[in-house]
Scaffold this motif. Structure first.
Motif: not given
Length: 170
Positions: A59, A66, A70, A152-157, A159-160
């Motif tokens: 990143h 940020d 993480i 919150s982390d689940r949402d990040t992954f 999407q990809a």
């Protein structure tokens, strides 16, 4: 012993199966970190340094805030690690352009090379395991890993969508 509503056999949810999965995660993490740990030890750094180098590399221009989100460590812990990495010229800190209080982090060329050296053996381990397991198993692994993460982390992954999952759908 099949659940009549879902048609799923819940034997994988037995205590022994869950304990074995926990143990496998410990062994896998040990082997996943072994080679990078050896490299880091030779230059006087540790796993905390590795995590910072990895995520700053993934990143570019990440803010300290940020990165704290993480890593979920204290500012004090991150500050110690960042001091080492800045002093050794692996990371550079800059002021934000819109908010001067903001600190943006980037890898230096030396930091990029270290990140590459640390990540390459890990990438090779994962690639080998993925090849052996096949696309369907990779997607299953991904679902399990995402399922372990908090929302919150689940949402990040979520999407990809990696290529392996797309191939498995064909």
């Amino acid at each position: 012993m099949t659940d009549m509503k879902t048609g799923v056999n819940p034997l994988f949810l037995r205590e022994e199966e869950l304990r074995q999965a926990m143990e496998m995660l410990f062994y896998a993490y040990r082997d996943f970190t072994a080679e990078p740990d050896t490299m880091l030890e030779k230059i006087g750094l540790g796993r905390a340094h590795h995590r910072v180098i990895y995520f700053v590399g993934r990143h570019p221009h990440i803010t300290v805030t940020d990165l704290l989100g993480i890593l979920r460590i204290t500012k004090q812990s991150l500050s110690r690690v960042l001091q080492d990495l800045v002093r050794e010229e692996y990371i550079v800190q800059r002021q934000g352009t819109r908010d001067r209080r903001q600190r943006l982090l980037d890898l230096t060329p030396k930091g990029q090379e270290l990140e590459r050296q640390l990540s390459e053996p890990q990438r090779q381990l994962i690639a080998r395991a993925y090849r052996r397991a096949g696309a369907e198993a990779v997607e299953g692994f991904r679902k399990v890993m995402v399922g372990i993460m908090d929302d919150s982390d689940r949402d990040t992954f979520a999407q990809a969508r990696p290529a392996a999952a797309a191939l498995a759908k064909r």
